[in-house]
Scaffold this active site. Structure first.
Site, PDB file in Angstrom:
ATOM      1  CG  ASP A  11      -1.920  -1.093   1.237  1.00  0.00           C
ATOM      2  OD1 ASP A  11      -2.458  -1.376   0.154  1.00  0.00           O
ATOM      3  OD2 ASP A  11      -2.182  -1.680   2.297  1.00  0.00           O
ATOM      4  CG  ASP A 130     -11.595  -1.692  -0.585  1.00  0.00           C
ATOM      5  OD1 ASP A 130     -10.954  -2.741  -0.730  1.00  0.00           O
ATOM      6  OD2 ASP A 130     -11.158  -0.567  -0.904  1.00  0.00           O
TER       7      ASP A 130
END
Length: 251
Positions: A11, A130
């Site tokens: 990330d 998500d």
């Protein structure tokens, strides 16, 4: 039987690898190029690079960093963050990405999935979803988990498959960074629902969690970040343990 894949995730924020809990409280986890090389050398099956603030900051993915990472690894490389057009994908593929991951842009413009699959092939298109549970329903969220939608996880997963996605990367926001295990019940439902690979993400804390997501969650691949970044689990050790549980992995 297809081998199960282990996928470290980088990330990226401001050019550095970061990791948080439930999508917030980010802390520095190191240089992405160095980490990428370590994981490639250790036997990771693939690498995922997510520029997590690109959509929120309304900018494109960090192409220079993608190119640097790609040049140091020899495993399939998926890049996501700020991708909203065929042109964006062309640039990333030219700079070393093998696949792209789209999330917010796919929800806002579902036709993008069709366009990318048609132009580059389904194998190139990963749709990241998500989701978190709200009143017992798995609800899809956008912009790094900040914006809830009206979409149900399972309905959206079926649609992205029909539109040509080659894989689904499902991150449980409830489990993310908690190290309490993956959302295996939701994963098993997803895996039964679609005929494309499902990558489990969110919640890895120990080797047993990987075992459970492959056996109970029926996941095709497991993605993790902090347990690898902070050297809590070594990829070779993990794969040996999976092999000992009769889970097929590439060693």
């Amino acid at each position: 039987m297809l081998t199960k894949r282990i996928i470290p995730c980088l990330d990226i924020k401001n050019g550095r690898t970061v990791k948080g809990v439930n999508f917030v409280d980010l802390r520095d986890a190191g240089d992405p190029v160095e980490l990428a090389k370590i994981y490639s050398d250790q036997g990771a099956d693939e690498l995922v690079f997510l520029d997590i603030s690109a959509t929120e900051e309304r900018r494109k993915t960090l192409v220079d960093l993608v190119r640097k990472v790609a040049s140091t690894i020899n495993i399939p490389f998926t890049v996501g963050g700020g991708i909203s057009s065929v042109e964006d994908v062309e640039i990333l593929l030219q700079n070393g990405a093998d696949k792209v991951s789209i999330n917010s842009s796919a929800v806002k413009n579902p036709q993008l999935i069709n366009d990318l699959a048609q132009k580059f092939g389904s194998q190139c298109v990963v749709v990241a979803i998500d989701a978190k549970q709200i009143d017992g329903q798995w609800i899809v969220h956008l912009v790094g988990g900040k914006v809830p939608t009206e979409l149900n996880l399972f309905d959206w997963a079926k649609e992205v498959e029909q539109r040509g996605a080659g894989e689904i990367l499902f991150t449980s926001m409830d489990n993310d960074g908690t190290k309490n295990g993956f959302a295996n019940e939701a994963l098993a439902t997803l895996s039964d629902l679609v005929n494309i690979p499902v990558i489990a993400s969110g919640g890895a804390g120990n080797i047993q969690h990987f075992v459970d997501t492959f056996l109970e969650g029926k996941a095709d691949a497991a993605l993790a970040a902090s347990v690898f970044h902070f050297k809590e689990i070594e990829i070779k050790t993990l794969k040996t343990a999976l092999k000992n549980k009769n889970i097929e992995v590439r060693i």
